[in-house]
Design a protein around this motif. Structure first.
Motif, PDB file in Angstrom:
ATOM      1  N   ASP A 155       5.441  -5.970  -0.613  1.00  0.00           N
ATOM      2  CA  ASP A 155       4.996  -5.492  -1.922  1.00  0.00           C
ATOM      3  C   ASP A 155       5.533  -4.076  -2.154  1.00  0.00           C
ATOM      4  O   ASP A 155       5.072  -3.130  -1.530  1.00  0.00           O
ATOM      5  CB  ASP A 155       3.466  -5.506  -1.952  1.00  0.00           C
ATOM      6  CG  ASP A 155       2.920  -5.031  -3.279  1.00  0.00           C
ATOM      7  OD1 ASP A 155       3.718  -4.833  -4.214  1.00  0.00           O
ATOM      8  OD2 ASP A 155       1.688  -4.868  -3.380  1.00  0.00           O
ATOM      9  N   MET A 158       3.700  -0.778  -2.559  1.00  0.00           N
ATOM     10  CA  MET A 158       3.286   0.064  -1.431  1.00  0.00           C
ATOM     11  C   MET A 158       4.141   1.313  -1.322  1.00  0.00           C
ATOM     12  O   MET A 158       3.659   2.369  -0.944  1.00  0.00           O
ATOM     13  CB  MET A 158       3.381  -0.732  -0.129  1.00  0.00           C
ATOM     14  CG  MET A 158       2.224  -1.687   0.048  1.00  0.00           C
ATOM     15  SD  MET A 158       2.200  -2.407   1.667  1.00  0.00           S
ATOM     16  CE  MET A 158       3.692  -3.356   1.655  1.00  0.00           C
ATOM     17  N   LEU A 180       6.491  -1.858   8.738  1.00  0.00           N
ATOM     18  CA  LEU A 180       6.234  -3.186   8.183  1.00  0.00           C
ATOM     19  C   LEU A 180       7.396  -4.135   8.403  1.00  0.00           C
ATOM     20  O   LEU A 180       7.213  -5.336   8.536  1.00  0.00           O
ATOM     21  CB  LEU A 180       5.919  -3.085   6.692  1.00  0.00           C
ATOM     22  CG  LEU A 180       4.506  -2.598   6.395  1.00  0.00           C
ATOM     23  CD1 LEU A 180       4.334  -2.296   4.926  1.00  0.00           C
ATOM     24  CD2 LEU A 180       3.502  -3.654   6.837  1.00  0.00           C
TER      25      LEU A 180
ATOM     26  N   SER B  83      -2.186  -4.493  -7.707  1.00  0.00           N
ATOM     27  CA  SER B  83      -2.254  -5.292  -6.473  1.00  0.00           C
ATOM     28  C   SER B  83      -2.943  -4.516  -5.351  1.00  0.00           C
ATOM     29  O   SER B  83      -2.972  -4.975  -4.229  1.00  0.00           O
ATOM     30  CB  SER B  83      -0.849  -5.668  -6.043  1.00  0.00           C
ATOM     31  OG  SER B  83      -0.113  -4.494  -5.743  1.00  0.00           O
ATOM     32  N   ALA B  85      -2.023  -2.472  -3.393  1.00  0.00           N
ATOM     33  CA  ALA B  85      -0.952  -1.911  -2.556  1.00  0.00           C
ATOM     34  C   ALA B  85      -1.488  -1.175  -1.337  1.00  0.00           C
ATOM     35  O   ALA B  85      -1.016  -0.102  -0.983  1.00  0.00           O
ATOM     36  CB  ALA B  85      -0.048  -1.000  -3.387  1.00  0.00           C
ATOM     37  N   LEU B  86      -2.479  -1.758  -0.669  1.00  0.00           N
ATOM     38  CA  LEU B  86      -2.949  -1.179   0.596  1.00  0.00           C
ATOM     39  C   LEU B  86      -1.870  -1.394   1.654  1.00  0.00           C
ATOM     40  O   LEU B  86      -1.069  -2.309   1.544  1.00  0.00           O
ATOM     41  CB  LEU B  86      -4.253  -1.847   1.031  1.00  0.00           C
ATOM     42  CG  LEU B  86      -5.423  -1.721   0.054  1.00  0.00           C
ATOM     43  CD1 LEU B  86      -6.650  -2.427   0.606  1.00  0.00           C
ATOM     44  CD2 LEU B  86      -5.737  -0.270  -0.250  1.00  0.00           C
ATOM     45  N   PHE B  87      -1.879  -0.524   2.685  1.00  0.00           N
ATOM     46  CA  PHE B  87      -0.879  -0.675   3.744  1.00  0.00           C
ATOM     47  C   PHE B  87      -1.414  -1.661   4.781  1.00  0.00           C
ATOM     48  O   PHE B  87      -2.373  -1.351   5.490  1.00  0.00           O
ATOM     49  CB  PHE B  87      -0.592   0.681   4.387  1.00  0.00           C
ATOM     50  CG  PHE B  87      -0.157   1.718   3.386  1.00  0.00           C
ATOM     51  CD1 PHE B  87       0.946   1.498   2.570  1.00  0.00           C
ATOM     52  CD2 PHE B  87      -0.867   2.901   3.240  1.00  0.00           C
ATOM     53  CE1 PHE B  87       1.343   2.444   1.633  1.00  0.00           C
ATOM     54  CE2 PHE B  87      -0.473   3.847   2.310  1.00  0.00           C
ATOM     55  CZ  PHE B  87       0.636   3.621   1.498  1.00  0.00           C
ATOM     56  N   PRO B  88      -0.806  -2.847   4.894  1.00  0.00           N
ATOM     57  CA  PRO B  88      -1.393  -3.892   5.747  1.00  0.00           C
ATOM     58  C   PRO B  88      -1.350  -3.556   7.228  1.00  0.00           C
ATOM     59  O   PRO B  88      -2.113  -4.120   8.003  1.00  0.00           O
ATOM     60  CB  PRO B  88      -0.535  -5.123   5.442  1.00  0.00           C
ATOM     61  CG  PRO B  88       0.731  -4.594   4.871  1.00  0.00           C
ATOM     62  CD  PRO B  88       0.398  -3.296   4.205  1.00  0.00           C
ATOM     63  N   HIS B  89      -0.463  -2.628   7.635  1.00  0.00           N
ATOM     64  CA  HIS B  89      -0.343  -2.340   9.064  1.00  0.00           C
ATOM     65  C   HIS B  89      -1.296  -1.234   9.505  1.00  0.00           C
ATOM     66  O   HIS B  89      -1.377  -0.929  10.687  1.00  0.00           O
ATOM     67  CB  HIS B  89       1.092  -1.965   9.415  1.00  0.00           C
ATOM     68  CG  HIS B  89       1.600  -0.767   8.660  1.00  0.00           C
ATOM     69  ND1 HIS B  89       1.635  -0.713   7.286  1.00  0.00           N
ATOM     70  CD2 HIS B  89       2.083   0.411   9.088  1.00  0.00           C
ATOM     71  CE1 HIS B  89       2.132   0.456   6.902  1.00  0.00           C
ATOM     72  NE2 HIS B  89       2.404   1.151   7.977  1.00  0.00           N
ATOM     73  N   LEU B  90      -2.017  -0.643   8.548  1.00  0.00           N
ATOM     74  CA  LEU B  90      -2.928   0.444   8.901  1.00  0.00           C
ATOM     75  C   LEU B  90      -4.376  -0.013   8.736  1.00  0.00           C
ATOM     76  O   LEU B  90      -4.674  -0.883   7.922  1.00  0.00           O
ATOM     77  CB  LEU B  90      -2.676   1.659   7.989  1.00  0.00           C
ATOM     78  CG  LEU B  90      -1.282   2.285   8.054  1.00  0.00           C
ATOM     79  CD1 LEU B  90      -1.199   3.449   7.084  1.00  0.00           C
ATOM     80  CD2 LEU B  90      -0.967   2.744   9.465  1.00  0.00           C
ATOM     81  N   GLU B  94      -7.190   4.573   8.320  1.00  0.00           N
ATOM     82  CA  GLU B  94      -5.875   5.208   8.175  1.00  0.00           C
ATOM     83  C   GLU B  94      -5.318   5.043   6.760  1.00  0.00           C
ATOM     84  O   GLU B  94      -4.546   5.870   6.284  1.00  0.00           O
ATOM     85  CB  GLU B  94      -4.887   4.672   9.209  1.00  0.00           C
ATOM     86  CG  GLU B  94      -5.111   5.214  10.611  1.00  0.00           C
ATOM     87  CD  GLU B  94      -5.071   6.742  10.676  1.00  0.00           C
ATOM     88  OE1 GLU B  94      -4.266   7.368   9.948  1.00  0.00           O
ATOM     89  OE2 GLU B  94      -5.867   7.319  11.442  1.00  0.00           O
ATOM     90  N   PHE B  98      -4.292   8.317   4.554  1.00  0.00           N
ATOM     91  CA  PHE B  98      -2.835   8.422   4.394  1.00  0.00           C
ATOM     92  C   PHE B  98      -2.394   9.714   3.709  1.00  0.00           C
ATOM     93  O   PHE B  98      -1.553  10.452   4.219  1.00  0.00           O
ATOM     94  CB  PHE B  98      -2.305   7.216   3.618  1.00  0.00           C
ATOM     95  CG  PHE B  98      -0.805   7.096   3.628  1.00  0.00           C
ATOM     96  CD1 PHE B  98      -0.160   6.396   4.628  1.00  0.00           C
ATOM     97  CD2 PHE B  98      -0.024   7.706   2.644  1.00  0.00           C
ATOM     98  CE1 PHE B  98       1.222   6.282   4.659  1.00  0.00           C
ATOM     99  CE2 PHE B  98       1.359   7.605   2.674  1.00  0.00           C
ATOM    100  CZ  PHE B  98       1.980   6.893   3.679  1.00  0.00           C
ATOM    101  N   ARG B 146      -8.799   5.732  -1.131  1.00  0.00           N
ATOM    102  CA  ARG B 146      -7.515   6.291  -0.705  1.00  0.00           C
ATOM    103  C   ARG B 146      -6.984   7.257  -1.756  1.00  0.00           C
ATOM    104  O   ARG B 146      -6.441   8.311  -1.432  1.00  0.00           O
ATOM    105  CB  ARG B 146      -6.522   5.139  -0.490  1.00  0.00           C
ATOM    106  CG  ARG B 146      -5.182   5.575   0.020  1.00  0.00           C
ATOM    107  CD  ARG B 146      -4.282   4.397   0.263  1.00  0.00           C
ATOM    108  NE  ARG B 146      -3.867   3.758  -0.984  1.00  0.00           N
ATOM    109  CZ  ARG B 146      -3.008   2.743  -1.054  1.00  0.00           C
ATOM    110  NH1 ARG B 146      -2.491   2.246   0.039  1.00  0.00           N
ATOM    111  NH2 ARG B 146      -2.684   2.218  -2.209  1.00  0.00           N
TER     112      ARG B 146
END
Ligand SMILES: Nc1ncnc2c1ncn2[C@@H]1O[C@H](COP(=O)(O)OP(=O)(O)O)[C@@H](O)[C@H]1O
Ligand SMILES: [Mg+2]
Lengths: 257, 391
Positions: A155, A158, A180, B83, B85-90, B94, B98, B146
């Motif tokens: 996305d 991001m 990512l 959407s 747009a959160l960071f999926p890996h954090l 975190e 950010f 955030r």
């Protein structure tokens, strides 16, 4: 209720078809018989002998150098290519996509011959660099395809979100994009690595004296050495390849949720 | 002085205008909504405020400073993306941290600020989860946390409720209002949903085709629409067109509408005799009677026939064929349904009355906007009846 046996039977047959030769090869690498004939007893002798062969070690070294450098280079270039292909949709990019995709479907022998002709025309000597370039050309395509697939569900809001929160381009790359995409990039890199290790056709055209790779070496050994020795060497290569492919698939699945 | 000012902002994409000469003044601390149909340029205007798009013309002034050319990471403005747009890996922690981490705030301060946000947003206990492990409503709260952790001067929200289901949407709207009260900064919200905008906003700008149609408090927008677009897009209405004739009281005028008795109308636009006037009358401004209503000097009355009745519980919508080929949408709310309200059914002869103050003159009328109304025009309706019978 009676379940149909058919799927099971097919699965077993397919597995046999695929893996029986491999199994025979691995078993025979422990066979005392020199000619891989009937079983005459267990031995690790062939593996021990393998370690004593300097020419094999040298070919192994070459293969490793080429595989590492070609997959590293294609990870970088392939990722950049995937980005360019994903972000910008112009006619030029469509051509670019075709160009990246082509090496995956063109017979390898064509790629090998054309590379050879190119280097001959340029008057370049066939050294490791030539091999490296040759391997990188087809490795890039694989990395690009894997990374491109991951970009489909990336996305890009991001990136804007990170920018919105105060991050500059470098921070965005380091803290958002690379983490990512890393699994995808590494999966692509590992795939490239295994393909490079295994490659025979392109190496056949591009390797010269002193730059023999392992598959070329094995081919040469078939004529001169004991088949059992080749079995042992092939078994080792098989293990390494399986390991890497497994790792690559695991990486590609991670963070996919 | 205005806190945030858009001065004659225009933006085109490939030569097609997305925002066209928009000027707005937004006050400190208010919830301001950009409301309009999809594709009207709301998001584009918001993105120019955040810095993701540069306007082709015009300036954006925040707190007296021209921010038109500042990149997004240098503006004290934060966005809630559609959407999220959160960071999926954090982790959630975190994610919220950010902005603070990017600003290289000391660890102690980061922890403190994030804890505070977790508290306000009721996200305690979720801080070590990843975004895919929490619900849609929680994701939205993380996105807000955030953004707010950065202490922005303005929070921009692009269709903040669109991704949620209906029940959650209503609850989040109340929550958003509570969050706004708590943090007290300016909110600018984009929405295509009028009830959302009406419910939460201090003021609304209604947009259509890249142009700002009207700016005002929700009640102003609803009660005194300037254009046929605003009147038809927000709620439902009826349009009438007539020629202006003088009335006894100078504040009013008489309208000659084809087929109608002379209609009295408040003339705040100071139209002169002979000019054409377009008037909007909302469905609930009409009273519906089964007998001739008792008139007074400011009351307009017309006769009609009910062609459709739609009972909706709290109120009933009637479609009434009036004189001059007008088909009028009327709403009657029920307080004592079935007791002392006479039932009105299909085919009944009725009288409609409305106060001269309740018809509102438009500054601008476009026939296309009739298409936004609930009621099909008689022409469309006749098309329907001409459809071949299936039985
Ligand atoms: N990046 C873009 N490139 C080209 N056209 C765009 C872009 N962003 C928006 N548009 C166009 O501008 C118009 C307004 O879009 P937008 O601001 O997203 O509308 P809204 O948010 O009101 O639905 C639309 O016609 C849309 O197609
Ligand atoms: Mg939008």
């Amino acid at each position: 209720m009676k379940r149909s046996r058919f799927p099971l039977v097919v699965t077993v047959l397919v597995m046999l078809f695929f893996y029986l030769p491999v199994l025979v090869l691995v078993v025979n690498s422990f066979n005392r018989s020199r000619s891989s004939g009937p079983w005459t007893g267990f031995t690790l002798d062939w593996y021990v002998r393998l370690f004593g062969r300097r020419d094999i070690w040298e070919a192994f070294g070459n293969t490793l150098i080429i595989a590492v450098s070609a997959s590293a280079a294609s990870m970088l270039l392939g990722t950049l290519a995937a980005f360019a292909l994903h972000r910008y949709r112009t006619r030029l990019q469509d051509a670019h996509y075709t160009m990246v995709y082509t090496p995956l479907v063109v017979p390898e022998i064509l790629l090998g011959i054309s590379l050879l002709l190119l280097f001959v025309a340029l008057g370049v000597e066939r050294n490791l660099t030539v091999l490296f370039i040759g391997h990188t050309t087809f490795c890039i395509s694989y990395v690009t395809m894997v990374v491109l697939a991951r970009l489909q569900d990336f996305d890009f809001a991001m990136v804007e979100a990170a920018q919105d929160l105060g991050a500059g381009p470098w921070t965005i790359a380091r803290r958002v994009i690379i983490p990512l995409l890393a699994p995808g990039i590494f999966a692509g890199g590992l795939l490239a690595f295994t393909l490079s290790i295994d490659d025979y056709v392109i190496s056949f055209f591009l390797s010269g004296p002193g730059t023999t790779t392992l598959p070329i070496k094995i081919n040469a050994m078939i004529r001169r050495d004991a088949p059992a020795l080749i079995n042992a060497l092939s078994s080792i290569m098989l293990c390494v390849t399986f390991l890497l492919v497994g790792l690559s698939q695991k990486l590609n699945k991670e963070n996919r949720t | 002085m205005a806190f945030l000012e858009f001065q004659n902002i225009s933006k085109t994409f490939d030569g097609i205008p997305a925002v066209d000469d928009a000027s707005l003044e937004i006050r400190k601390g208010e919830i301001f909504s950009l409301l309009g149909p999809s594709g009207c340029g709301k998001t584009t205007l918001l993105r120019m405020c955040a810095g993701f798009e540069r306007p082709n013309a015009g300036r954006i002034i925040l707190n007296g400073t021209d921010i038109t050319d500042l990149p997004p990471n240098e503006r004290r403005v934060n966005t809630i993306f559609q959407s999220y747009a959160l960071f999926p890996h954090l982790t959630i922690f975190e994610n919220i941290a950010f902005g603070l981490r990017v600003a290289r705030k000391p660890d102690v301060q980061v922890r403190e600020e994030v804890e505070k946000m977790l508290q306000i947003m009721q996200l305690k206990g979720h801080e070590q989860k990843k975004p895919h492990q929490i619900s849609g409503g929680q994701k939205q709260r993380v996105a807000i946390a955030r953004a707010l952790a950065n202490k922005p001067e303005i929070l921009l929200l692009d269709e903040p409720l669109a991704a949620l289901d209906l029940k959650l949407r209503q609850r989040m709207l109340v929550e958003l209002d509570a969050i706004h009260d708590e943090v007290g900064i300016t909110f600018i919200m984009v929405t295509h949903d009028q009830t959302e905008a009406m419910g939460i906003s201090d003021r609304i700008a209604v947009m259509n085709r890249g142009k700002i149609q009207q700016v005002g408090r929700p009640a102003e927008i609803y009660e005194t629409p300037l254009t046929s677009f605003v009147a038809a897009f927000i709620g439902d209405t009826n349009f009438f067109v007539g020629q202006v004739a003088p009335a006894e009281d100078a504040d009013y005028c008489t309208l000659r509408i084809e087929g109608f008795d002379p209609v009295l109308c408040f003339n705040d636009k100071k139209l002169q005799p002979g000019q054409t006037a377009y008037v909007s009358v909302r469905p609930e401004k009409f009273r519906i009677h089964t007998e001739v209503p008792e008139g007074h000097s400011r009351l307009n009355v017309l006769r009609g026939k009910v062609t459709d009745v739609i009972y909706e519980g709290g109120h009933t919508d009637y479609w009434v064929d009036g004189p001059g080929g007008y088909r009028i949408s009327v709403t009657r709310s029920h307080q004592r349904f079935g007791l002392d309200e006479a039932p009105i059914t299909w085919g009944a002869d009725v009288w409609l009355s409305w106060h001269a103050d309740d018809g509102y003159m438009l500054e601008q009328y476009r026939e296309d906007d009739e298409g936004l109304l609930r009621l099909p025009s008689p022409a469309d309706a006749s098309l329907l009846t001409e459809l071949p019978d299936e039985s």
